[in-house]
Design a protein around this motif. Structure first.
Motif, PDB file in Angstrom:
ATOM      1  N   ILE A   1       0.825  -1.220   0.000  1.00 41.79           N
ATOM      2  CA  ILE A   1       0.000   0.000   0.000  1.00 41.79           C
ATOM      3  C   ILE A   1       0.853   1.262   0.000  1.00 41.79           C
ATOM      4  O   ILE A   1       0.491   2.253  -0.644  1.00 41.79           O
ATOM      5  CB  ILE A   1      -1.014   0.017   1.166  1.00 41.79           C
ATOM      6  CG1 ILE A   1      -0.320   0.134   2.522  1.00 41.79           C
ATOM      7  CG2 ILE A   1      -1.943  -1.182   1.117  1.00 41.79           C
ATOM      8  CD1 ILE A   1      -1.270   0.484   3.652  1.00 41.79           C
ATOM      9  N   ILE A   2       2.009   1.236   0.693  1.00 39.59           N
ATOM     10  CA  ILE A   2       2.855   2.430   0.719  1.00 39.59           C
ATOM     11  C   ILE A   2       3.451   2.684  -0.655  1.00 39.59           C
ATOM     12  O   ILE A   2       3.549   3.819  -1.107  1.00 39.59           O
ATOM     13  CB  ILE A   2       3.942   2.304   1.806  1.00 39.59           C
ATOM     14  CG1 ILE A   2       3.300   2.260   3.201  1.00 39.59           C
ATOM     15  CG2 ILE A   2       4.927   3.471   1.724  1.00 39.59           C
ATOM     16  CD1 ILE A   2       4.270   1.897   4.321  1.00 39.59           C
ATOM     17  N   ARG A   3       3.811   1.605  -1.347  1.00 40.57           N
ATOM     18  CA  ARG A   3       4.365   1.753  -2.691  1.00 40.57           C
ATOM     19  C   ARG A   3       3.278   2.129  -3.700  1.00 40.57           C
ATOM     20  O   ARG A   3       3.465   3.008  -4.547  1.00 40.57           O
ATOM     21  CB  ARG A   3       5.048   0.457  -3.116  1.00 40.57           C
ATOM     22  CG  ARG A   3       5.683   0.507  -4.506  1.00 40.57           C
ATOM     23  CD  ARG A   3       6.474  -0.761  -4.767  1.00 40.57           C
ATOM     24  NE  ARG A   3       7.664  -0.827  -3.915  1.00 40.57           N
ATOM     25  CZ  ARG A   3       8.174  -1.956  -3.415  1.00 40.57           C
ATOM     26  NH1 ARG A   3       7.587  -3.113  -3.662  1.00 40.57           N
ATOM     27  NH2 ARG A   3       9.265  -1.917  -2.673  1.00 40.57           N
ATOM     28  N   LYS A   4       2.115   1.463  -3.623  1.00 37.02           N
ATOM     29  CA  LYS A   4       1.056   1.668  -4.620  1.00 37.02           C
ATOM     30  C   LYS A   4       0.305   2.965  -4.395  1.00 37.02           C
ATOM     31  O   LYS A   4       0.121   3.770  -5.307  1.00 37.02           O
ATOM     32  CB  LYS A   4       0.093   0.487  -4.580  1.00 37.02           C
ATOM     33  CG  LYS A   4      -0.968   0.515  -5.677  1.00 37.02           C
ATOM     34  CD  LYS A   4      -1.814  -0.760  -5.639  1.00 37.02           C
ATOM     35  CE  LYS A   4      -2.859  -0.747  -6.752  1.00 37.02           C
ATOM     36  NZ  LYS A   4      -3.711  -1.968  -6.712  1.00 37.02           N
ATOM     37  N   TRP A   5      -0.166   3.186  -3.178  1.00 39.70           N
ATOM     38  CA  TRP A   5      -0.990   4.370  -2.904  1.00 39.70           C
ATOM     39  C   TRP A   5      -0.144   5.607  -2.610  1.00 39.70           C
ATOM     40  O   TRP A   5      -0.589   6.726  -2.835  1.00 39.70           O
ATOM     41  CB  TRP A   5      -1.930   4.128  -1.729  1.00 39.70           C
ATOM     42  CG  TRP A   5      -2.889   2.991  -1.823  1.00 39.70           C
ATOM     43  CD1 TRP A   5      -3.331   2.212  -0.775  1.00 39.70           C
ATOM     44  CD2 TRP A   5      -3.597   2.488  -2.974  1.00 39.70           C
ATOM     45  NE1 TRP A   5      -4.224   1.271  -1.215  1.00 39.70           N
ATOM     46  CE2 TRP A   5      -4.410   1.413  -2.556  1.00 39.70           C
ATOM     47  CE3 TRP A   5      -3.594   2.845  -4.328  1.00 39.70           C
ATOM     48  CZ2 TRP A   5      -5.227   0.694  -3.431  1.00 39.70           C
ATOM     49  CZ3 TRP A   5      -4.398   2.121  -5.206  1.00 39.70           C
ATOM     50  CH2 TRP A   5      -5.197   1.083  -4.762  1.00 39.70           C
TER      51      TRP A   5
ATOM     52  N   GLU B   1     -10.277   5.219  -0.770  1.00 35.09           N
ATOM     53  CA  GLU B   1     -10.567   6.370  -1.637  1.00 35.09           C
ATOM     54  C   GLU B   1     -10.587   6.037  -3.126  1.00 35.09           C
ATOM     55  O   GLU B   1     -11.473   6.479  -3.857  1.00 35.09           O
ATOM     56  CB  GLU B   1      -9.548   7.492  -1.370  1.00 35.09           C
ATOM     57  CG  GLU B   1      -9.739   8.161  -0.024  1.00 35.09           C
ATOM     58  CD  GLU B   1      -8.695   9.234   0.209  1.00 35.09           C
ATOM     59  OE1 GLU B   1      -8.411  10.021  -0.711  1.00 35.09           O
ATOM     60  OE2 GLU B   1      -8.151   9.283   1.328  1.00 35.09           O
ATOM     61  N   LEU B   2      -9.615   5.273  -3.597  1.00 40.34           N
ATOM     62  CA  LEU B   2      -9.550   5.014  -5.029  1.00 40.34           C
ATOM     63  C   LEU B   2     -10.595   3.990  -5.463  1.00 40.34           C
ATOM     64  O   LEU B   2     -11.134   4.081  -6.574  1.00 40.34           O
ATOM     65  CB  LEU B   2      -8.141   4.584  -5.429  1.00 40.34           C
ATOM     66  CG  LEU B   2      -7.065   5.628  -5.137  1.00 40.34           C
ATOM     67  CD1 LEU B   2      -5.702   5.141  -5.589  1.00 40.34           C
ATOM     68  CD2 LEU B   2      -7.383   6.962  -5.804  1.00 40.34           C
ATOM     69  N   ASP B   3     -10.908   3.036  -4.594  1.00 44.19           N
ATOM     70  CA  ASP B   3     -11.997   2.106  -4.893  1.00 44.19           C
ATOM     71  C   ASP B   3     -13.322   2.857  -4.996  1.00 44.19           C
ATOM     72  O   ASP B   3     -14.145   2.592  -5.885  1.00 44.19           O
ATOM     73  CB  ASP B   3     -12.095   1.026  -3.809  1.00 44.19           C
ATOM     74  CG  ASP B   3     -10.914   0.065  -3.825  1.00 44.19           C
ATOM     75  OD1 ASP B   3     -10.261  -0.044  -4.876  1.00 44.19           O
ATOM     76  OD2 ASP B   3     -10.645  -0.573  -2.790  1.00 44.19           O
TER      77      ASP B   3
END
Length: 330
Positions: free
Chosen positions: A165-169, A231-233
């Motif tokens: 999640i830290i890398r993706k978001w 948020e993105l979902d």
């Protein structure tokens, strides 16, 4: 000297206010030409700055304000109290537009505004835990009545999931180091505050990276906020829901604040603005025709004057479309 909080109108300056209003206005005019009462949705009501401006400029407009944050709804309700007969303020997440309209007995609307990301209220209220610049409980929920907190995420997620999640978001290149440090630190004492998390992040992010990329915790805090609030979902569901709710000639204006949000909006708007007919197909059938018209050339960004008026507008990216094919034909 007084400890009374400032009026909501002084605490919140709406981002790109005039530009948003001018983009939405033709949708309301299209409704009037059909003899309909213009209806708008402020899908991210916040403290009601955009809604107040819309209601002031268009005396016949009915506004539906949606927000998942109960504190924001209360503050916006006070701010918009003089327009109570022309407003419906609803506690919901903005991907629930269809349910909100059904509950209100509304078919379609003529304008939708989405001002994405964290609100001024959430940033300014220290106890909400959105900001890395001061110590506060590690919460980050936009709706404090439900759901997991940022503390739940950092204390319970596996190292692998934290890296993801830290890398993706967060688009954080030091995600591995940060996740490893979080897992090591929480074995001694679970995280409870933003200050504790910032301290651990600082210990593994090189000082040189902070000079070019801003505060070392910025990207991790963004990632946690997005994860906690999905948020993105939500945005993936909300954009098509907004289009389906918009009447012919109605308009949708979206302001995003980082590339992940803008990518989702751009993808759907661009797809809807092009023919879906297969390559080489001899005739473009009605159902293949574009159902959206792009109103902005790429993303529009704030001017220097707009940033001076409201520094939080600096990272805003605006896109807008018009519904050009009726829902029944889609």
């Amino acid at each position: 000297m007084t400890d009374d909080p400032k009026p909501t109108s002084e605490r919140h300056v709406p981002v790109l206010k005039n530009r948003c209003i001018n983009l939405l206005a033709p949708g309301f005019e299209a409704a009037r030409r059909r003899g309909e009462t213009p209806i708008a949705i402020d899908a991210t009501l916040g403290m009601g700055g955009h809604s107040e401006a819309l209601l002031e400029r268009f005396p016949d407009l009915h506004l539906i304000g949606i927000d998942r944050d109960e504190e924001a709804l209360a503050l916006a309700g006070d701010r918009l109290g003089r327009f109570a007969s022309r407003t419906d303020l609803v506690h919901a997440v903005y991907d629930e537009i269809d349910d909100v309209l059904e509950d209100l007995g509304v078919g379609q609307v003529h304008g939708i505004l989405m001002d994405l990301g964290v609100s001024s209220l959430q940033l300014d209220e220290r106890e909400r835990g959105f900001a890395y610049s001061f110590d506060a409980p590690l919460d980050m929920r936009m709706d404090t009545s439900r759901g997991q907190t940022a503390a739940d995420v950092v204390n319970n997620y596996s190292e692998e999931d934290l890296v993801r999640i830290i890398r993706k978001w967060g688009e954080e290149k030091f995600a591995g180091r940060i996740a490893n440090r979080i897992v090591a630190a929480r074995t001694a004492k679970p995280f409870a505050s933003t200050g504790e998390l910032v301290e651990q992040i600082r210990s593994v992010v090189p000082a040189a990276a902070a000079k070019s990329g801003g505060h070392p915790a910025k990207r991790t805090f963004q990632a946690l906020r997005i994860e906690v609030n999905e948020e993105l979902d939500v945005l993936e569901r909300a954009v098509p829901a907004a289009v389906e709710a918009t009447a012919l000639g109605g308009r949708i204006v979206v302001m995003s604040y980082h590339s992940l949000e803008d990518k989702i909006v751009k993808s759907f708007f661009q797809a809807g603005s092009k023919s879906s007919a297969p390559l080489g197909f001899p005739v473009e059938l009605e159902e293949h025709k574009a159902f959206l018209k792009t109103l902005t050339k790429g993303t529009e960004v704030p001017t220097a004057v707009e940033i001076a008026e409201n520094p939080r507008a600096a990272s805003a990216r605006l896109r807008a479309v018009e519904r050009i094919r009726a829902r029944s034909e889609a």
